[in-house]
Design an enzyme around this catalytic site. Structure first.
Site, short mmCIF file in Angstrom:
data_model
loop_
_atom_site.label_atom_id
_atom_site.label_comp_id
_atom_site.label_asym_id
_atom_site.label_seq_id
_atom_site.Cartn_x
_atom_site.Cartn_y
_atom_site.Cartn_z
N TYR A 1 26.12 43.63 46.99
CA TYR A 1 27.56 43.89 46.79
C TYR A 1 28.01 45.09 47.60
CZ TYR A 1 25.31 46.98 43.46
OH TYR A 1 24.47 47.91 42.90
N HIS B 1 36.42 39.25 36.44
CA HIS B 1 37.27 39.59 37.59
C HIS B 1 38.64 38.92 37.54
CE1 HIS B 1 33.38 40.43 40.15
NE2 HIS B 1 33.46 41.18 39.07
N GLU C 1 26.35 37.87 33.82
CA GLU C 1 26.10 39.15 34.50
C GLU C 1 26.54 40.27 33.57
OE1 GLU C 1 28.93 38.42 37.76
OE2 GLU C 1 27.20 38.46 39.10
N HIS D 1 22.79 36.09 45.22
CA HIS D 1 23.94 36.99 45.37
C HIS D 1 23.64 37.96 46.52
CE1 HIS D 1 27.20 39.71 44.53
NE2 HIS D 1 27.52 39.16 43.37
N HIS E 1 31.92 44.86 33.48
CA HIS E 1 31.49 43.73 32.65
C HIS E 1 31.11 44.20 31.26
CE1 HIS E 1 30.14 41.52 36.58
NE2 HIS E 1 31.35 42.01 36.66
N GLU F 1 33.39 35.04 45.96
CA GLU F 1 33.60 35.38 44.56
C GLU F 1 35.04 35.84 44.33
OE1 GLU F 1 30.57 37.87 42.85
OE2 GLU F 1 31.69 38.13 40.98
N ASP G 1 36.85 46.31 36.85
CA ASP G 1 35.72 45.41 37.09
C ASP G 1 34.53 46.03 36.37
OD1 ASP G 1 33.56 43.92 37.87
OD2 ASP G 1 33.80 44.21 40.01
N ASP H 1 34.54 34.45 38.63
CA ASP H 1 34.01 35.46 37.72
C ASP H 1 35.06 35.71 36.63
OD1 ASP H 1 33.52 38.12 36.58
OD2 ASP H 1 31.96 38.32 38.11
N ARG I 1 20.96 48.49 47.64
CA ARG I 1 21.08 49.84 48.22
C ARG I 1 20.43 49.92 49.59
NH1 ARG I 1 25.37 51.79 45.86
NH2 ARG I 1 25.34 51.14 43.69
N HIS J 1 30.79 38.92 47.98
CA HIS J 1 32.10 39.52 47.76
C HIS J 1 32.83 39.52 49.10
CE1 HIS J 1 30.56 41.99 44.06
NE2 HIS J 1 30.39 40.70 43.92
N HIS K 1 30.67 32.93 36.99
CA HIS K 1 30.06 34.15 36.47
C HIS K 1 30.72 34.40 35.13
CE1 HIS K 1 28.76 36.14 40.55
NE2 HIS K 1 27.89 35.25 40.11
#
Ligand code: FE
Ligand code: FE
Ligand code: ZN
Length: 276
Positions: free
Chosen positions: A70, A179, A256, A67, A226, A142, A224, A176, A37, A107, A211
């Site tokens: 995102y 995904h 994840e 990572h 998980h 990814e 998307d 992933d 964030r 990403h 992933h």
């Protein structure tokens, strides 16, 4: 060797993550390089890094996976948004060299109306700016589910990005499972067909990490979300086939899934039991 781990919080540093990984039966892990964030990153603590490198060597860790936030969009139409992605990923590249030879996943971005061809161009341009010949980190694109205007929704788009990158030996792919399944690759009923397709389009030598996530949504939903292993539309037997597939079994696996540490420990134990 079976390298398996999960996403861990980086707030207490590298050594803490490595010890936490061992405590849940893992021998690798994934972490965010900074707060997704506010983008704040802690200063590198060299003593922590030294202790981490020693500890992971003693405990036989595989490559770890960083990572990128995102929330970055390297293919945005807005130059300021692209510039933020550039500056943050550039800084991440420098930080990664404190833990040489590991993996960094991001990403590829969303083209938000410009069309995927333009998005692909912008993401490749960013990579051409941040990648350096002397770096030891491999940067992974990814595979995305294709929600909204995401690029990287299919193997062709990932290949198109890689083809435009000059230092393409620094670039690979992280697959992933949630995904690709949401994106319309049938890893449940036709794993070998999907791997053939990946190999023909991108080349399996580009695949560096998996992933492993179940999906809350049905096949080809382009969502998307998980799910815990075995509780979604992919299921345990497909996961078992993935971790034992001769073309995939050398790859590190990163969970994840929506779990706390105890849930991750159970999933790691489950996958280890199913490893042949
Ligand atoms: Fe991701
Ligand atoms: Fe992922
Ligand atoms: Zn996801």
């Amino acid at each position: 060797m079976f390298y398996i781990g999960c996403h861990l919080s980086a707030s207490k540093g590298f050594l803490h993550m490595a010890k936490e990984a061992v405590s849940i039966g893992a021998n690798t892990f994934q972490f965010f390089t900074r707060n997704p964030r506010g983008f704040a990153a802690k200063d590198i603590d060299e003593a922590d890094v030294r202790a981490f490198l020693e500890y992971t060597k003693e405990n036989g860790f595989g490559k770890i996976l960083a990572h990128a936030p995102y929330t970055l969009n390297p293919s945005s139409a807005d130059e300021r948004v692209r510039d933020l992605a550039l500056r943050i990923m550039e800084d991440d590249m420098e930080r990664m060299e404190y833990i040489p030879g590991n993996l960094y996943n991001f990403h590829p971005g969303s083209h938000v109306g410009q069309g995927s061809e333009k998005g692909i161009e912008l993401t490749a341009e960013l990579l051409n700016t941040i990648l350096k010949p002397e770096q030891t980190t491999t940067v992974l694109l990814e595979t995305m589910s294709g929600k909204g205007s995401e690029i990287g929704r299919n193997f062709e788009e990932l290949k198109a990005i890689i083809d435009k990158v000059e230092l393409s030996d620094k670039v690979g792919v992280c697959l992933d499972t949630c995904h690709v399944h949401d994106g319309g690759y049938d890893i449940v009923n036709n794993l070998d067909g999907v791997l053939d397709e990946f190999d023909n389009i991108i080349g399996l030598d580009r695949l560096h990490a998996i992933h492993m996530n179940d999906s809350k949504n049905p096949f080809e939903s382009h969502k998307d979300r998980h799910e815990k292993i075995g509780e979604g539309s992919i299921g345990v037997s497909a996961m078992k086939a993935i971790i034992n597939n001769p073309r995939l079994r050398h790859l590190p696996i990163f969970l994840e899934t929506p779990n706390e540490l105890d849930g991750y420990a159970k999933e790691i134990a489950l996958l280890k039991e199913n490893r042949e």
